[in-house]
Design an enzyme around this catalytic site. Structure first.
Site, mmCIF file in Angstrom:
data_model
loop_
_atom_site.group_PDB
_atom_site.id
_atom_site.type_symbol
_atom_site.label_atom_id
_atom_site.label_comp_id
_atom_site.label_asym_id
_atom_site.label_seq_id
_atom_site.Cartn_x
_atom_site.Cartn_y
_atom_site.Cartn_z
ATOM 1 N N LYS A 251 11.495 120.062 51.992
ATOM 2 C CA LYS A 251 11.594 120.775 53.270
ATOM 3 C C LYS A 251 10.889 119.970 54.345
ATOM 4 C CE LYS A 251 9.216 123.880 55.569
ATOM 5 N NZ LYS A 251 9.505 123.412 56.945
ATOM 6 N N GLU B 230 -2.098 116.963 50.245
ATOM 7 C CA GLU B 230 -2.514 115.856 51.120
ATOM 8 C C GLU B 230 -2.759 116.463 52.490
ATOM 9 O OE1 GLU B 230 -3.157 112.841 50.381
ATOM 10 O OE2 GLU B 230 -2.299 112.708 48.384
ATOM 11 N N CYS C 81 -3.301 111.218 59.439
ATOM 12 C CA CYS C 81 -4.268 111.972 58.626
ATOM 13 C C CYS C 81 -5.513 111.144 58.361
ATOM 14 C CB CYS C 81 -3.623 112.403 57.326
ATOM 15 S SG CYS C 81 -2.891 111.046 56.427
ATOM 16 N N GLU D 93 -10.293 118.202 63.231
ATOM 17 C CA GLU D 93 -9.227 117.202 63.223
ATOM 18 C C GLU D 93 -8.414 117.388 64.489
ATOM 19 O OE1 GLU D 93 -5.771 117.648 60.716
ATOM 20 O OE2 GLU D 93 -5.839 115.519 60.233
#
Ligand code: NAD
Length: 493
Positions: A177, A252, A286, A385
């Site tokens: 997806k 992840e 990331c 983040e």
């Protein structure tokens, strides 16, 4: 400008969503709709999972040898390499990521499929030196089952390869997806997959929203493994979804990676590392090295050099070869950068450059490369983040302080160390809590090197041999080799 209408790829066929629903995909560089994608319904997800299940347990795929599976992965690698430039351009149009990066990454993605093609027939079990007489005991590493793979928008071709490569090498079938923010690359990839000649149902590519599409996929009873890349909050939902099917999950997630620069480092190289770690992909990575921790002796010089470099970055159309930094992918990202930089300034941080929309960029979600000096790690920009081109710089006195600062985070994905002291490089690498440490380099990746994090950055590993363990399960087989029948358990000898 004409709008491209994409289709889902289920059981080897292109199709629309069962109820015909679609959603728009926006070009972040212009803020305009350039493509539409189907919003897969519960019925579509169910059909995709059942197709994968059939391929894995009854269809042609289940009867292929590992070597044959490997050959198909080699063909996929060649097919991806052939159209890598086009795939990269589509990813750029959909996500705003620089074409130089997406094209290079799409070409390199072929190497991931090649690596796992070669691994397909090297996945093997063990014969155990068992502590019982007349027993032959061995383990088999079997494909784990149907894999649900969920990817974010920021590196779709790459993050798909890190899941599909090992999953197919192991003998699994997959349903992938894509993110609703940038659905096009995956559906374009479907055209490549279709040409390779996989049996139907081995690779299914769908698009839709987290709710309902992602939820239904990850909680589906016929899914035996979820490989997820995305944010920590979504990961919590995914873990909850798998309470329904007990599928193991690999995660992840994001990071707030430290990049530690010692006085003895080559400063030019360290500045390059900080620039790559913060402004590459507009900081939407990331492993962005977004906490730059600099030793006092070179701190002022570092701030001066990095500010100069940030101000010289050429912003522009991400499809243009001369552009060095494109826009952010969404308005949400843009608003978040604006608000976190403003909050950090009010908390006592000093903005050396950036922090706003660049002059001359009235459309699209452009944000200036930003350097913020932070007195400590109470400043918001050092803790969250950001997924934007915002570098928070901190000062340290000695090695112990540096390690303390580096480890003062909930995340643990990447870390960088710049030093010319070999012993220190090994010492600090060992003490930093992160899944990856780069010394005198940053953001290097390879199909051969495991990738993943600790803590809020997730668990499980992609790439390398480690990834195979994520997509296989161990079966232990006990064989009685005695010439005598099995003894009656109620008769004591
Ligand atoms: P996100 O978590 O919002 O979405 C990721 C995916 O999850 C999307 O496809 C989304 O549709 C899906 N999703 C949403 N709700 C769901 C649900 N309830 N069930 C199942 N799926 C659901 O993340 P994003 O904003 O697309 O991506 C950015 C994040 O991804 C950042 O945190 C970034 O650090 C992380 N990331 C990590 C890596 C890595 O390898 N560690 C790589 C790239 C990005």
């Amino acid at each position: 400008m004409s709008v491209t209408d994409y289709q889902l790829y289920i059981n080897g066929e292109f199709c629309d969503a069962s109820d015909g629903s679609r959603f728009d995909s926006i070009n972040p560089s212009t803020g305009e709709v350039w493509a539409t994608a189907p919003a897969a319904t519960e019925q579509d997800v169910d059909r995709a999972v059942k197709a994968a299940h059939h391929a894995m347990f009854e269809g042609e795929w289940s009867k292929m040898t590992a070597t044959q599976r490997g050959h198909l992965l080699f063909k996929l690698a060649d097919a991806v390499a052939e159209v890598a430039q086009d795939l990269g351009s589509i990813e750029t149009t959909d996500s705003g990521k620089l074409a130089a990066e997406t094209r290079g990454q799409s070409a390199y993605v072929a190497d991931y499929y090649r690596y796992y093609g070669g691994m397909a027939d090297k996945i093997q079990g063990d014969v155990l030196p068992i502590d019982k007489p007349d027993m032959h005991v061995y383990t088999r590493r079997e494909p784990i089952g149907v894999v649900a793979a969920i990817v974010p928008w920021n590196a779709e071709m790459f993050l798909t390869a890190t899941k599909v490569g090992p999953a197919l090498a192991a003998g699994c079938a997959v349903v992938i997806k894509a993110s609703e923010i940038a659905p096009a690359p995956i559906l374009e990839f479907a055209k490549v997959v279709d040409q390779v000649g996989f049996p139907p149902g081995v690779i299914n590519l769908i698009t839709g929203f987290g709710e309902p599409c992602g939820r239904i996929l990850t909680s589906h009873k016929q899914v035996s493994k979820v490989a997820f890349t995305g944010g920590a909050d979504t990961a919590r939902h995914v873990i909850a979804n798998t309470a329904n099917n007990f599928a193991p999950v690999s995660l992840e997630l994001g990071g707030k990676s430290p990049l530690v620069i010692f006085d003895d480092a080559d400063l030019e190289g360290a500045v390059n590392g900080a620039v790559a770690g913060n402004f590459g992909a507009s900081g939407q990575s990331c492993v962005a090295g977004s906490r730059v921790i600099v030793q006092a002796g070179v701190y002022d010089r570092f701030i001066e050099m990095v500010t100069e470099r940030a101000q010289a970055i050429r912003l522009g159309d991400p499809l243009d070869d001369d552009t060095q930094m494109g826009p952010l992918a969404t308005q949400v990202q843009y608003d978040r950068c604006i608000s976190v930089v403003a909050a950090s300034a009010s908390e006592g941080a000093t903005i050396h450059t950036g922090g706003k929309r660049p002059d001359g960029f009235e459309t699209g979600w452009y944000f200036e490369p930003t350097v913020i000096a932070c007195p400590d790690q109470t400043i918001t920009s050092t803790r969250v983040e950001l997924f934007g081109p915002v570098m928070s710089v901190l000062k340290f006195e000695n090695e112990e302080d540096a390690i303390g600062l580096a480890n003062d985070t909930e995340f643990g994905l990447g870390a960088g160390i710049f030093t010319n002291n070999l012993a220190r490089a090994h010492r600090v690498s060992e003490k930093i809590h992160s899944g990856i440490v780069w010394v005198n380099t940053y953001r290097a990746i390879s199909p051969i090197a495991p990738f993943g994090g600790f803590g809020n950055s997730g668990y499980g590993r992609e790439a390398g041999v480690d990834a195979i363990h994520e997509f296989t399960r161990t079966k232990t087989v006990w064989i009685n080799t005695s010439p005598e029948p099995m003894a009656n358990p109620f008769v004591m000898r």
